[in-house]
Design an enzyme around this catalytic site. Sequence first.
Site, PDB file in Angstrom:
ATOM      1  N   LYS A  44       3.681   1.274  10.541  1.00  0.00           N
ATOM      2  CA  LYS A  44       3.792   2.559   9.854  1.00  0.00           C
ATOM      3  C   LYS A  44       3.309   3.703  10.740  1.00  0.00           C
ATOM      4  O   LYS A  44       3.848   4.812  10.685  1.00  0.00           O
ATOM      5  CB  LYS A  44       3.010   2.523   8.539  1.00  0.00           C
ATOM      6  CG  LYS A  44       3.651   1.668   7.462  1.00  0.00           C
ATOM      7  CD  LYS A  44       2.841   1.690   6.187  1.00  0.00           C
ATOM      8  CE  LYS A  44       3.470   0.817   5.123  1.00  0.00           C
ATOM      9  NZ  LYS A  44       2.669   0.769   3.881  1.00  0.00           N
ATOM     10  N   GLU A  64       0.866  -1.184   0.000  1.00  0.00           N
ATOM     11  CA  GLU A  64       0.000   0.000   0.000  1.00  0.00           C
ATOM     12  C   GLU A  64       0.901   1.233   0.000  1.00  0.00           C
ATOM     13  O   GLU A  64       1.819   1.321   0.832  1.00  0.00           O
ATOM     14  CB  GLU A  64      -0.910   0.025   1.225  1.00  0.00           C
ATOM     15  CG  GLU A  64      -1.848   1.232   1.211  1.00  0.00           C
ATOM     16  CD  GLU A  64      -2.762   1.302   2.425  1.00  0.00           C
ATOM     17  OE1 GLU A  64      -3.572   2.256   2.486  1.00  0.00           O
ATOM     18  OE2 GLU A  64      -2.668   0.427   3.306  1.00  0.00           O
ATOM     19  N   ARG A  86       5.640 -13.341  10.090  1.00  0.00           N
ATOM     20  CA  ARG A  86       6.483 -12.143  10.091  1.00  0.00           C
ATOM     21  C   ARG A  86       7.822 -12.488  10.719  1.00  0.00           C
ATOM     22  O   ARG A  86       7.924 -13.338  11.598  1.00  0.00           O
ATOM     23  CB  ARG A  86       5.846 -11.029  10.927  1.00  0.00           C
ATOM     24  CG  ARG A  86       4.697 -10.298  10.235  1.00  0.00           C
ATOM     25  CD  ARG A  86       4.182  -9.213  11.176  1.00  0.00           C
ATOM     26  NE  ARG A  86       3.107  -8.459  10.584  1.00  0.00           N
ATOM     27  CZ  ARG A  86       3.278  -7.372   9.848  1.00  0.00           C
ATOM     28  NH1 ARG A  86       4.494  -6.926   9.606  1.00  0.00           N
ATOM     29  NH2 ARG A  86       2.241  -6.722   9.346  1.00  0.00           N
TER      30      ARG A  86
END
Length: 558
Positions: A271, A34, A261
Amino acid sequence: MSDKKPANFIEEIIEADLENGLNPDHLRFRFPPEPNGFLHIGHASAICLNFGLGEKYNKPVNLRFDDTNPAKEESKFVQAIQKDIEWLGYKWDNLCYASDYFQQLYDWAIQLIKEGKAYVDSQSSEQIAEQKGTPTQPGTNSPYRNRSIDDNLKLFESMKNGEFGESEHVLRAKIDMSSSNMLMRDPIMYRVVNKPHHRTGNDWKIYPMYDWTHGESDYLEQITHSFCTLEFLPHRELYNWFLDQIVDKDKIRPKQREFARRNVSHTVTSKRKLQKLVDDGIVSGWDDPRMTTISGMRRRGYPAQAIRNFADSIGIAKRDNLVDMNHLEYFVRDYLNKEADRVMAVLDPVKLVITNYPEGKEEILQAENSQEDASRGYREVPFSKVLYIEREDYREEANKKFFRLKNGKEVRLKNAYIIKGEGCVKDENGVITEIHATYDPESKSGSGTEASMRRVKGTLHWVSAAHAVPVEVRLYDRLFNVPQPDADKDVDFMQFVNKESLKTITAFGEPALKDLEVGKTVQFQRMGYFSVDRDSTSENRIFNRTVTLRDTWAKIDQ
């Protein structure tokens, strides 16, 4: 099938699909970021996974921007992400955007409304959230769930035309409000966002949600394997439900699978949290060398290949895991030890006067650029009576384990002569301001004399005072002083910021430092690896410490 055996469970999935009849020619992968921020070390692992699969199977990999939220997404992030991927050494096949598919997604949404599988809900977001129930209690149906198809079509078109505000209506899929998977409880497919889009401008007033967009985009691009991190495991059921509504049986049906992860210690990768570090002035920006964004690591001097080697070493797993920062730094050191040229710079300088060296004499000595690769040749280094050495490299008296300069003992100056400590000068506070030594004029390195081959235990780096280039050195360290600063959701991660993560000093380097281009990483002999920062000018050379020569945190973390 590939010629190599599967290296991880992801490759096992692909190999099994090939064995079960998937045409190898149809294999296609994608990386779908994104564009709402800069990529970080976690994204680097995902990039290496997806593009690495493309390389292993010699199949295309699409770069697709998931640009469905104009409130947070910007063109600058699109450009930064492309730069990061190219810098890591990968090439995508097709450059795609979710916004490429807005019309098709809208048309499919109309189809679902006509089939009674989607409806416009006019409740507030708070009411919808409360109505969804809990993991142990089923949800309740929206009072608008049984609106007529005609009313839904009219309302949805009005949403598209910008006739409603952002919180008035949403389009929801009609699935199962009692599902054990809360994501299946009539998920939102579209919401109104009154913001211009970085590509489509003001053409659209409604934007598709991630779950509606992602699988359909994979399908449109004919992606065979859609890999994402474990938090998307509950989304897989919804991914498949949406595909069930539109898939043509004669086309490839994408398969979503999840991997764990690999978080790195002493960092955050959210973020939102990275943005707070920027907004609060803790760091200078998204590419601050303390940030584990790809742009930050690049600016710090991390080699792209070292990051790829790191990603390959940690592999792909089914459980989340914390990887120690030491592991990443190991691969940085390992690569730079082979590839980085050597230069001399003194970070904490004190004058060294060679008392028996002729006054006014200067020499040009030869120094190897690499101890690993002789083909890189030599550079010229000036030598004179007055030098700078590291303050910690001299003691008036020391025990036998101190192999650097002390009174009455000899050491070799790198690429130069053997010297003997004779004493020092101190100021009124007892601080050493000048060290005195004598040299053996027959001991010049490489001269072939018997004295030049004489072995002494210590070797010091140095810089000629008359020729020294003053440089700004930024000594970067870990941004947080605990391994998992955001492990406890009830504790503010900002309290763990390492206040000593940046120290700026003035050092002295040999003249070769003036000619290094921005981004060049070299080893300051005996001190670590340093990279020329983009803030450098011809008058002010700035170096970022990339990594120390050895792990300095091992004992701290124990």
